[in-house]
Motif scaffolding. Structure first.
Motif, PDB file in Angstrom:
ATOM      1  N   ALA A 120       0.879  -1.172   0.000  1.00  0.00           N
ATOM      2  CA  ALA A 120       0.000   0.000   0.000  1.00  0.00           C
ATOM      3  C   ALA A 120       0.910   1.213   0.000  1.00  0.00           C
ATOM      4  N   VAL A 121       0.776   2.058  -1.024  1.00  0.00           N
ATOM      5  CA  VAL A 121       1.655   3.224  -1.147  1.00  0.00           C
ATOM      6  C   VAL A 121       0.810   4.485  -1.248  1.00  0.00           C
ATOM      7  N   ARG A 122       1.416   5.582  -0.857  1.00  0.00           N
ATOM      8  CA  ARG A 122       0.738   6.879  -0.849  1.00  0.00           C
ATOM      9  C   ARG A 122       1.499   7.846  -1.748  1.00  0.00           C
ATOM     10  N   PHE A 123       0.763   8.718  -2.429  1.00  0.00           N
ATOM     11  CA  PHE A 123       1.362   9.740  -3.270  1.00  0.00           C
ATOM     12  C   PHE A 123       1.025  11.100  -2.679  1.00  0.00           C
ATOM     13  N   GLU A 124       2.028  11.957  -2.554  1.00  0.00           N
ATOM     14  CA  GLU A 124       1.806  13.234  -1.894  1.00  0.00           C
ATOM     15  C   GLU A 124       1.599  14.391  -2.868  1.00  0.00           C
ATOM     16  N   HIS A 125       2.169  14.314  -4.068  1.00  0.00           N
ATOM     17  CA  HIS A 125       2.129  15.465  -4.956  1.00  0.00           C
ATOM     18  C   HIS A 125       0.752  15.635  -5.587  1.00  0.00           C
ATOM     19  N   ALA A 126       0.354  16.895  -5.794  1.00  0.00           N
ATOM     20  CA  ALA A 126      -0.973  17.175  -6.342  1.00  0.00           C
ATOM     21  C   ALA A 126      -1.164  16.589  -7.730  1.00  0.00           C
ATOM     22  N   ALA A 127      -0.119  16.615  -8.559  1.00  0.00           N
ATOM     23  CA  ALA A 127      -0.251  16.053  -9.910  1.00  0.00           C
ATOM     24  C   ALA A 127      -0.492  14.552  -9.840  1.00  0.00           C
ATOM     25  N   ALA A 128       0.145  13.888  -8.892  1.00  0.00           N
ATOM     26  CA  ALA A 128      -0.065  12.454  -8.724  1.00  0.00           C
ATOM     27  C   ALA A 128      -1.510  12.179  -8.327  1.00  0.00           C
ATOM     28  N   HIS A 129      -2.057  12.981  -7.432  1.00  0.00           N
ATOM     29  CA  HIS A 129      -3.450  12.784  -7.015  1.00  0.00           C
ATOM     30  C   HIS A 129      -4.393  12.955  -8.194  1.00  0.00           C
ATOM     31  N   ARG A 130      -4.138  13.945  -9.035  1.00  0.00           N
ATOM     32  CA  ARG A 130      -5.015  14.170 -10.188  1.00  0.00           C
ATOM     33  C   ARG A 130      -4.922  12.991 -11.156  1.00  0.00           C
TER      34      ARG A 130
END
Length: 320
Positions: A120-130
């Motif tokens: 389970a990994v998390r992405f912090e950058h806004a572009a990654a979330h989009r």
């Protein structure tokens, strides 16, 4: 410098922070219930044997040796093989802790074996979330049929070898390789699925609108206007405004304002930069003006985001 590959630049922002990595050794019949993990992407790699992946509301799929699957939106789901097994809940089963974020799980009825690497990994950058918002609920990649099958197979073999031996540094290698597999699975979907050519992802592929989006991403401090963006990409103001709204789904200035706040949120979580300096990074002349804008957007103050963990405050993504 004009961005040459806006879609590739969006992939560049897929910097992951691992939340949980697990080497799993199952024996049929077995079933495993995985809980929802908010804002996490889940990866499953079958290194031996096979299993069935079920996400409610989607078509179940069978994963065999060499297959990898993503559940991009952190939804709860089930893995299993064989009939009649009562599902065990991931965090209720005994696990061997190897490192802070790496564990070994053994579960099942003693029959045919299945080995997996799960993360389970998390992405912090806004572009990654989009980008992640645009992904389907399940992505499956067959390493033996992929156009990049040679290096994918080599990566999987290295993961298997490290998982079996677990020599010094082995868990670090496994976690890094798992991160690479996540990006490759997303790239595979982007290259092959028609859904990757619509919405925000489709806008990134547009020669002029994609360039405009990448310019905003690169320089959130600049005081962008419809006129300045149109000029940068060689379009008239009216034609640019109409095409941006049509391709992206919102007006250009609304996207710019939203992006500034998303970028600020990522920096608040990752850095101890003074708020006044951070305000300047997103084009605000004072800390007070930035704080007011951020609170209107997120529903909480910048200081609240900084003082708490990512999970503690569910920041709203309201229209700025």
């Amino acid at each position: 410098m004009t961005p040459a590959d806006p879609l590739g630049e969006a992939l560049h922002f897929l910097r992951m922070s691992g939340t949980f990595y697990c080497r799993s050794e199952f024996s049929a019949p077995w079933a495993l219930e995985l809980p929802a993990m908010e804002s996490c992407l889940m990866l499953h790699v079958v290194t031996a044997g096979e299993c069935r992946l079920e996400v409610e509301g989607t078509e179940p799929c069978t994963l065999r040796t060499g297959d990898l699957a993503l559940v991009p939106h952190g939804e709860g789901h089930r893995l299993g093989c064989g009939a009649g097994a009562l599902p065990g809940h991931l965090f209720d089963l005994p696990r061997e802790r190897v490192r802070d974020r790496y564990e070994v799980l053994r579960h099942g009825g003693g029959g045919a074996p299945t080995s997996m690497i799960c993360a389970a990994v998390r992405f912090e950058h806004a572009a990654a979330h989009r980008l992640l918002e645009a992904l389907p609920r399940v992505i499956r990649v067959d390493a033996w049929e992929s156009s990049e099958k040679e290096w994918l197979q080599s990566t999987l073999r290295l993961i298997v070898a490290e998982a079996q031996a677990l020599r010094a540094g082995g868990e670090t290698i496994i976690t890094r390789l798992a991160d690479i597999l996540v990006i490759q699975a997303i790239r595979s979907w982007l290259a092959s699925d028609p859904g990757a050519r619509t919405g925000w992802l489709g806008a990134l592929r547009d020669r002029q609108i994609g360039r405009a989006i990448a310019l905003v991403h690169r320089d959130p401090a600049r005081h962008w206007s419809v006129e300045s963006l149109a000029r940068e990409v060689g379009m008239s103001r009216s034609a640019f405004a109409a095409r941006f709204t049509q391709r992206v789904g919102e007006p250009a200035m609304q996207y710019v304002a939203r992006w500034k706040m998303h970028a600020a949120e990522a920096w608040l979580r990752d850095e101890a930069t003074p708020l006044a300096e951070l305000a300047g990074r997103v084009g605000y002349e004072s800390e007070a003006a930035f704080s007011r804008a951020f609170k209107r957007f997120a529903g909480v103050s910048p200081g609240s985001v900084r003082r708490t963990t990512y999970r503690d405050i569910p920041v709203r993504t309201a229209t700025p």
